[in-house]
Write a protein that holds these residues in place. Structure first.
Motif, PDB file in Angstrom:
ATOM      1  N   THR A  40       0.827  -1.211   0.000  1.00  0.00           N
ATOM      2  CA  THR A  40       0.000   0.000   0.000  1.00  0.00           C
ATOM      3  C   THR A  40       0.862   1.262   0.000  1.00  0.00           C
ATOM      4  O   THR A  40       0.474   2.271  -0.581  1.00  0.00           O
ATOM      5  N   LYS A  41       2.027   1.200   0.624  1.00  0.00           N
ATOM      6  CA  LYS A  41       2.891   2.391   0.680  1.00  0.00           C
ATOM      7  C   LYS A  41       3.323   2.822  -0.717  1.00  0.00           C
ATOM      8  O   LYS A  41       3.523   4.017  -0.974  1.00  0.00           O
ATOM      9  N   ASP A  42       3.449   1.866  -1.639  1.00  0.00           N
ATOM     10  CA  ASP A  42       3.839   2.208  -3.009  1.00  0.00           C
ATOM     11  C   ASP A  42       2.730   2.965  -3.737  1.00  0.00           C
ATOM     12  O   ASP A  42       2.971   3.582  -4.773  1.00  0.00           O
ATOM     13  N   PHE A  43       1.521   2.903  -3.211  1.00  0.00           N
ATOM     14  CA  PHE A  43       0.370   3.588  -3.789  1.00  0.00           C
ATOM     15  C   PHE A  43      -0.025   4.809  -2.965  1.00  0.00           C
ATOM     16  O   PHE A  43      -1.062   5.405  -3.197  1.00  0.00           O
TER      17      PHE A  43
ATOM     18  N   GLY B  42      -7.255   8.657   4.905  1.00  0.00           N
ATOM     19  CA  GLY B  42      -8.106   9.744   4.423  1.00  0.00           C
ATOM     20  C   GLY B  42      -7.689  10.160   3.025  1.00  0.00           C
ATOM     21  O   GLY B  42      -6.518  10.083   2.650  1.00  0.00           O
ATOM     22  N   THR B  43      -8.647  10.647   2.245  1.00  0.00           N
ATOM     23  CA  THR B  43      -8.379  10.964   0.843  1.00  0.00           C
ATOM     24  C   THR B  43      -7.421  12.145   0.676  1.00  0.00           C
ATOM     25  O   THR B  43      -6.603  12.148  -0.243  1.00  0.00           O
ATOM     26  N   ILE B  44      -7.522  13.149   1.531  1.00  0.00           N
ATOM     27  CA  ILE B  44      -6.636  14.310   1.398  1.00  0.00           C
ATOM     28  C   ILE B  44      -5.193  13.896   1.674  1.00  0.00           C
ATOM     29  O   ILE B  44      -4.279  14.245   0.920  1.00  0.00           O
ATOM     30  N   MET B  45      -4.989  13.119   2.743  1.00  0.00           N
ATOM     31  CA  MET B  45      -3.635  12.632   3.034  1.00  0.00           C
ATOM     32  C   MET B  45      -3.135  11.747   1.901  1.00  0.00           C
ATOM     33  O   MET B  45      -1.964  11.798   1.526  1.00  0.00           O
ATOM     34  N   TRP B  46      -4.027  10.910   1.356  1.00  0.00           N
ATOM     35  CA  TRP B  46      -3.631   9.997   0.283  1.00  0.00           C
ATOM     36  C   TRP B  46      -3.157  10.777  -0.938  1.00  0.00           C
ATOM     37  O   TRP B  46      -2.107  10.491  -1.510  1.00  0.00           O
ATOM     38  N   THR B  47      -3.931  11.782  -1.362  1.00  0.00           N
ATOM     39  CA  THR B  47      -3.509  12.550  -2.539  1.00  0.00           C
ATOM     40  C   THR B  47      -2.220  13.320  -2.262  1.00  0.00           C
ATOM     41  O   THR B  47      -1.378  13.457  -3.153  1.00  0.00           O
ATOM     42  N   ASN B  48      -2.049  13.804  -1.039  1.00  0.00           N
ATOM     43  CA  ASN B  48      -0.785  14.479  -0.695  1.00  0.00           C
ATOM     44  C   ASN B  48       0.389  13.509  -0.804  1.00  0.00           C
ATOM     45  O   ASN B  48       1.459  13.875  -1.302  1.00  0.00           O
ATOM     46  N   ASN B  49       0.194  12.267  -0.344  1.00  0.00           N
ATOM     47  CA  ASN B  49       1.256  11.251  -0.465  1.00  0.00           C
ATOM     48  C   ASN B  49       1.585  10.981  -1.929  1.00  0.00           C
ATOM     49  O   ASN B  49       2.755  10.845  -2.304  1.00  0.00           O
ATOM     50  N   LEU B  50       0.548  10.890  -2.767  1.00  0.00           N
ATOM     51  CA  LEU B  50       0.774  10.640  -4.189  1.00  0.00           C
ATOM     52  C   LEU B  50       1.502  11.807  -4.856  1.00  0.00           C
ATOM     53  O   LEU B  50       2.344  11.599  -5.729  1.00  0.00           O
TER      54      LEU B  50
ATOM     55  N   GLY C  25      -7.597  -0.393 -13.110  1.00  0.00           N
ATOM     56  CA  GLY C  25      -6.758  -0.596 -11.930  1.00  0.00           C
ATOM     57  C   GLY C  25      -6.263   0.688 -11.304  1.00  0.00           C
ATOM     58  O   GLY C  25      -5.755   0.680 -10.188  1.00  0.00           O
ATOM     59  N   ASN C  26      -6.427   1.826 -12.019  1.00  0.00           N
ATOM     60  CA  ASN C  26      -6.032   3.100 -11.425  1.00  0.00           C
ATOM     61  C   ASN C  26      -6.931   3.442 -10.252  1.00  0.00           C
ATOM     62  O   ASN C  26      -8.107   3.060 -10.212  1.00  0.00           O
ATOM     63  N   LEU C  27      -6.381   4.181  -9.319  1.00  0.00           N
ATOM     64  CA  LEU C  27      -7.171   4.759  -8.240  1.00  0.00           C
ATOM     65  C   LEU C  27      -7.737   6.058  -8.782  1.00  0.00           C
ATOM     66  O   LEU C  27      -7.090   6.753  -9.558  1.00  0.00           O
ATOM     67  N   ILE C  28      -8.955   6.390  -8.375  1.00  0.00           N
ATOM     68  CA  ILE C  28      -9.580   7.614  -8.863  1.00  0.00           C
ATOM     69  C   ILE C  28     -10.169   8.351  -7.673  1.00  0.00           C
ATOM     70  O   ILE C  28     -10.800   7.747  -6.798  1.00  0.00           O
ATOM     71  N   PHE C  29      -9.902   9.649  -7.611  1.00  0.00           N
ATOM     72  CA  PHE C  29     -10.357  10.484  -6.501  1.00  0.00           C
ATOM     73  C   PHE C  29     -11.429  11.438  -6.988  1.00  0.00           C
ATOM     74  O   PHE C  29     -11.402  11.893  -8.127  1.00  0.00           O
ATOM     75  N   PHE C  30     -12.368  11.768  -6.097  1.00  0.00           N
ATOM     76  CA  PHE C  30     -13.481  12.637  -6.427  1.00  0.00           C
ATOM     77  C   PHE C  30     -13.580  13.773  -5.420  1.00  0.00           C
ATOM     78  O   PHE C  30     -13.359  13.582  -4.231  1.00  0.00           O
ATOM     79  N   ASP C  31     -13.948  14.933  -5.936  1.00  0.00           N
ATOM     80  CA  ASP C  31     -14.317  16.065  -5.091  1.00  0.00           C
ATOM     81  C   ASP C  31     -15.781  16.333  -5.396  1.00  0.00           C
ATOM     82  O   ASP C  31     -16.124  16.649  -6.537  1.00  0.00           O
ATOM     83  N   TYR C  32     -16.631  16.174  -4.410  1.00  0.00           N
ATOM     84  CA  TYR C  32     -18.062  16.343  -4.653  1.00  0.00           C
ATOM     85  C   TYR C  32     -18.404  17.764  -5.084  1.00  0.00           C
ATOM     86  O   TYR C  32     -19.442  18.008  -5.653  1.00  0.00           O
ATOM     87  N   GLY C  33     -17.499  18.699  -4.823  1.00  0.00           N
ATOM     88  CA  GLY C  33     -17.716  20.077  -5.252  1.00  0.00           C
ATOM     89  C   GLY C  33     -17.326  20.320  -6.700  1.00  0.00           C
ATOM     90  O   GLY C  33     -17.485  21.411  -7.215  1.00  0.00           O
ATOM     91  N   GLY C  34     -16.774  19.303  -7.347  1.00  0.00           N
ATOM     92  CA  GLY C  34     -16.404  19.430  -8.751  1.00  0.00           C
ATOM     93  C   GLY C  34     -14.944  19.787  -8.937  1.00  0.00           C
ATOM     94  O   GLY C  34     -14.215  20.063  -7.996  1.00  0.00           O
ATOM     95  N   ARG C  35     -14.541  19.760 -10.192  1.00  0.00           N
ATOM     96  CA  ARG C  35     -13.139  19.979 -10.546  1.00  0.00           C
ATOM     97  C   ARG C  35     -12.659  21.375 -10.155  1.00  0.00           C
ATOM     98  O   ARG C  35     -11.542  21.560  -9.690  1.00  0.00           O
ATOM     99  N   SER C  36     -13.508  22.379 -10.330  1.00  0.00           N
ATOM    100  CA  SER C  36     -13.092  23.746  -9.990  1.00  0.00           C
ATOM    101  C   SER C  36     -12.887  23.880  -8.479  1.00  0.00           C
ATOM    102  O   SER C  36     -11.974  24.577  -8.032  1.00  0.00           O
ATOM    103  N   HIS C  37     -13.716  23.195  -7.696  1.00  0.00           N
ATOM    104  CA  HIS C  37     -13.545  23.226  -6.238  1.00  0.00           C
ATOM    105  C   HIS C  37     -12.234  22.553  -5.843  1.00  0.00           C
ATOM    106  O   HIS C  37     -11.499  23.054  -4.983  1.00  0.00           O
TER     107      HIS C  37
END
Length: 192
Positions: free
Chosen positions: A105-108, A113-121, A138-150
């Motif tokens: 998991t560390k390689d990914f 939490g999603t914010i920490m995860w994206t910061n690690n990436l 197989g890719n991981l995909i992250f979402f912001d419910y406020g949309g891309r601009s948010h």
């Protein structure tokens, strides 16, 4: 003339020797190209087992209930795997699929939490923007419910899933803890 130059001229003037050397050079180039092709292909497909694991888990919950597994909710399966109490479990679900597929998991960039995860990436140089990347199975995909601009304004994301299909201009994602963070909801959803 030096001895090396004499041998070179003899080889160039000898048709059989020249053809043998050309054949060897072409063979080496072909072998290198073939190796590069397989290396590229394997790096593109190396995350596919994560998608397969996500599909297995999704299928499992189509025929099982938390009660039948002595669990308080589906999320307990994934949270307890990481020795965590039950919480919003989308990250734990994805981490479980990564680990159970034989990856670290560390390689990914795994984080609870999603914010920490994206910061690690970001630190690993592995976070890609939806603006200039076509997702792969197989890719991981992250979402912001406020949309891309948010997301662009805040850098925060709310949810994570696993891409299990890419077709036309949409991706199909399997994610745990769907629908407003309730702890026992599942979904496989297509996103444009």
């Amino acid at each position: 003339m030096t001895t090396a130059v004499k041998y070179f001229l003899l080889i160039i003037n000898n048709k059989k020797a020249r053809n043998t050397i050309i054949g060897i050079v072409i063979g080496v180039i072909a072998a290198v190209l073939l190796l590069l092709m397989f290396t590229y292909e394997s790096t593109q497909q190396n995350a596919a087992p994560i998608a397969e694991k996500a599909k297995e888990e999704y299928s499992f919950w189509q025929t099982h209930t938390p009660d039948s597994q002595n669990l308080s909710c589906q999320g307990e399966r994934y949270c307890s795997y990481f020795k965590s109490s039950v919480t919003d479990w989308c990250c734990y679900f994805v981490g479980y699929c990564i680990q159970e597929s034989g990856y670290e998991t560390k390689d990914f960039g795994f984080a609870p939490g999603t914010i920490m995860w994206t910061n690690n990436l970001k630190e690993l140089g592995k976070l890609k923007s939806a603006d200039n990347y076509t997702p792969q199975v197989g890719n991981l995909i992250f979402f912001d419910y406020g949309g891309r601009s948010h997301y662009k304004a805040t850098g925060n994301v709310d949810h994570i899933g696993i891409v299990v299909e890419v077709k036309d201009n949409s991706v199909t994602v399997i994610a745990g803890n769907e629908y407003n963070g309730q702890t026992s909801n599942w979904a496989t959803v297509s996103y444009v």
